[in-house]
Scaffold this active site. Structure first.
Site, short mmCIF file in Angstrom:
data_model
loop_
_atom_site.label_atom_id
_atom_site.label_comp_id
_atom_site.label_asym_id
_atom_site.label_seq_id
_atom_site.Cartn_x
_atom_site.Cartn_y
_atom_site.Cartn_z
N ARG A 1 0.84 -1.22 0.00
CA ARG A 1 0.00 0.00 0.00
C ARG A 1 0.86 1.26 0.00
O ARG A 1 0.56 2.22 -0.70
CB ARG A 1 -0.94 -0.03 1.21
N ARG B 1 -5.92 -17.66 -10.02
CA ARG B 1 -6.71 -17.00 -8.98
C ARG B 1 -7.81 -16.10 -9.56
O ARG B 1 -7.63 -15.48 -10.60
CB ARG B 1 -5.77 -16.23 -8.04
N SER C 1 -12.96 -8.89 1.52
CA SER C 1 -11.61 -8.93 0.95
C SER C 1 -10.98 -7.55 1.04
O SER C 1 -11.49 -6.59 0.45
CB SER C 1 -11.65 -9.38 -0.51
N ASP D 1 -4.75 -15.28 6.90
CA ASP D 1 -3.39 -15.72 6.56
C ASP D 1 -2.75 -16.55 7.67
O ASP D 1 -1.72 -17.20 7.46
CB ASP D 1 -2.51 -14.51 6.24
N ARG E 1 3.05 -19.80 2.82
CA ARG E 1 2.51 -20.04 4.17
C ARG E 1 2.39 -21.53 4.47
O ARG E 1 2.49 -21.94 5.63
CB ARG E 1 1.18 -19.31 4.36
C1 S3P Z 1 -4.40 -9.04 1.83
C2 S3P Z 1 -5.69 -9.47 2.00
C3 S3P Z 1 -6.04 -10.89 2.12
C4 S3P Z 1 -4.85 -11.73 2.48
C5 S3P Z 1 -3.65 -11.42 1.62
C6 S3P Z 1 -3.26 -9.96 1.79
C7 S3P Z 1 -4.15 -7.60 1.71
O1 S3P Z 1 -6.55 -11.35 0.88
O2 S3P Z 1 -5.14 -13.10 2.40
O3 S3P Z 1 -2.55 -12.24 1.98
O4 S3P Z 1 -2.98 -7.17 1.81
O5 S3P Z 1 -5.11 -6.86 1.53
P1 S3P Z 1 -8.10 -11.14 0.45
O6 S3P Z 1 -8.32 -9.69 0.21
O7 S3P Z 1 -8.25 -11.95 -0.80
O8 S3P Z 1 -8.90 -11.67 1.58
#
Ligand code: S3P
Length: 446
Positions: free
Chosen positions: A30, A132, A176, A324, A396
């Site tokens: 980010r 994905r 998400s 995670d 992981r």
């Molecule tokens: C993340 C959100 C999660 C997580 C990923 C990192 C993020 O995924 O599993 O490792 O940095 O916003 P989802 O948004 O698909 O839940």
């Protein structure tokens, strides 16, 4: 730092000592993306050292942001990343496809950035990322005004032609943070207001990061609102340690008798720290202390000590804040109390099918484990034997198997262990430093 593809992990008696984990992967992505959209220069200390966050930097560089690394401020820190921002909608057309590697966060979140840029970009990834689902970002970003195409089943490659965007009110069906962030990044560059109403609370790093770069973001419960066109200004930032990386050795400390582990400078954002409650529920002694805030992110220390483990049930409403950490929390079931998880179907569309591959791997090591459509149960049973497992290209899973291996009677061979380079390249070094092993047990052998 190169990690061997095949690693043997020997059992251990305890984990003891102090640990600083690498910078948070979610926050690093980010900060990098917002830096590129900001006016002026941003310096990011403790930027996550893994391949995923390097993919984000490479994509931003291909889009015209000037990215450089300067020597670390403290010994042992990764380099400081400096990004010269291009301003809102200021990126330039890439010369070729943008390679997101293994990183779903890169692909989904950068799509929100590109949705507002009036040129064609193609996002590609490795074999895992190419499987994905991308429908979840294509829907809202198309509604905002971008033109997006993907491969069969809405899988990558993703081709985006950005345009003039209009803010939307968006209520995703699946929680998400990546999707919320993609929409907020597009909303920042859109006209009018963008609002995301989440079905469950997810990590709020984007909201905090936007505020750190000078934007006004309104958060009211699970509703996040943002006015488009707000200019961001370059910042000096430091990324907290990644609690999702800390989770591996924290679980080992909870599980192995006599363990005593302190993790310093770790991010303790409440939308990420549900691990602490689950470890306590499992019986471990966990102290979590916020010591400061770095650009709006709480940072502090975790102190974890072993106690006799109890059965743990993780309910669907806890899953988004633990998503995670579920692979490593599953391993608690192989040390003592059972672990039962439901409402976690999203695990099937991560870097691997984390339900099927986790259960298969733990069973190969001797666990009494069952796969369920939306979760799993790992039952308390006899001590694991160890054996041979495969990480299936999933960082992981590689680390979760290594933690389970500490409690086995014999060694465990992990194939595909080099996947740890995605988020925690120094994982096996940290594990060997902190693990207390009987003489002759050997450490890892690459
Ligand atoms: C993340 C959100 C999660 C997580 C990923 C990192 C993020 O995924 O599993 O490792 O940095 O916003 P989802 O948004 O698909 O839940």
């Amino acid at each position: 730092m190169r990690v061997a593809d095949r690693i043997d992990v020997a059992p251990a008696r305890a984990v003891i000592g102090t640990l600083r984990v690498p910078g948070d992967k979610s926050i690093s992505h980010r900060y990098a993306l917002l830096s590129a959209l900001a006016d002026g220069r941003t310096a990011i200390a403790n930027y996550a050292p893994g391949a995923d966050c390097a993919s984000t930097l490479a994509c931003l560089a291909a889009l015209g942001a000037i990215v450089s690394r300067t020597p670390p401020e403290r010994d042992g820190d990764p380099a400081v990343v400096t990004i010269e921002g291009r301003g809102l909608r200021g990126l330039t057309a890439p010369a070729g496809p943008l390679d997101c590697g293994n990183s779903g966060s890169t692909m989904r979140m950068i799509s929100g950035v590109l949705a507002a840029h009036p040129f064609l970009s193609t996002l590609i990834g490795d074999a895992s990322l190419s499987r994905r689902p991308m429908r979840r970002i294509i829907g809202p970003l198309t509604q905002m005004g971008a033109t997006i195409q993907a491969g069969p089943g809405d899988r990558p490659p993703v081709t985006i032609r950005g345009g003039s965007l209009t803010g939307i009110h968006f209520a995703p069906e699946t929680p998400s943070a990546q999707v919320k962030s993609a929409v907020l990044l597009a909303g920042l560059q859109a006209s009018g207001e963008t609002q995301v109403v989440e079905p469950a609370c997810t990590r709020d790093h984007t909201e905090r990061a936007l505020a750190a770069f000078g934007a006004t973001v309104d958060v009211d419960g699970r509703t996040v609102s943002l006015r488009g066109g707000q200019r961001l200004s370059g910042q000096t930032l430091r990324v907290p340690g990644d609690i999702s990386s800390a989770a591996f050795l924290a679980v080992a400390a909870a599980a192995l008798p006599g363990s005593d582990l302190t993790i310093t400078d770790v991010g303790l954002n409440p939308t990420r720290a549900a691990l602490v409650q689950v470890l306590r529920r499992a019986g471990a002694e966990v102290e979590s202390t916020v010591e400061s805030h770095w650009s709006g992110e709480p940072v502090g220390r975790l102190h974890v000590r072993h106690a006799v483990l109890r059965d743990v049930v993780i309910a669907p409403d806890e899953v988004p804040e633990l998503i995670d950490e579920l692979p490593v929390l599953a391993t608690l079931g192989t040390f003592g109390g059972s672990v039962t998880v439901s409402g976690a179907g999203e695990l099937r569309v991560k870097e691997s099918d984390r339900i099927a591959e986790l259960v298969a791997g733990l069973r190969a090591m001797g666990a009494d484990a069952d796969e369920r459509p939306d979760g799993f149960q790992i039952r308390r049973g006899p001590k694991l034997t160890g054996g041979a497992v495969h990480a299936h290209g999933d960082h992981r899973l590689a680390m979760a198997f290594a933690i389970a291996a500490l409690g086995a009677s014999g060694p465990t061979q992990i194939d595909g262990a080099d996947a740890v380079a995605v988020s925690y390249p120094s994982f096996f070094d940290d594990l060997d430093r902190l693990a207390r092993r009987d003489p002759g047990a050997g450490g890892r052998q690459a």
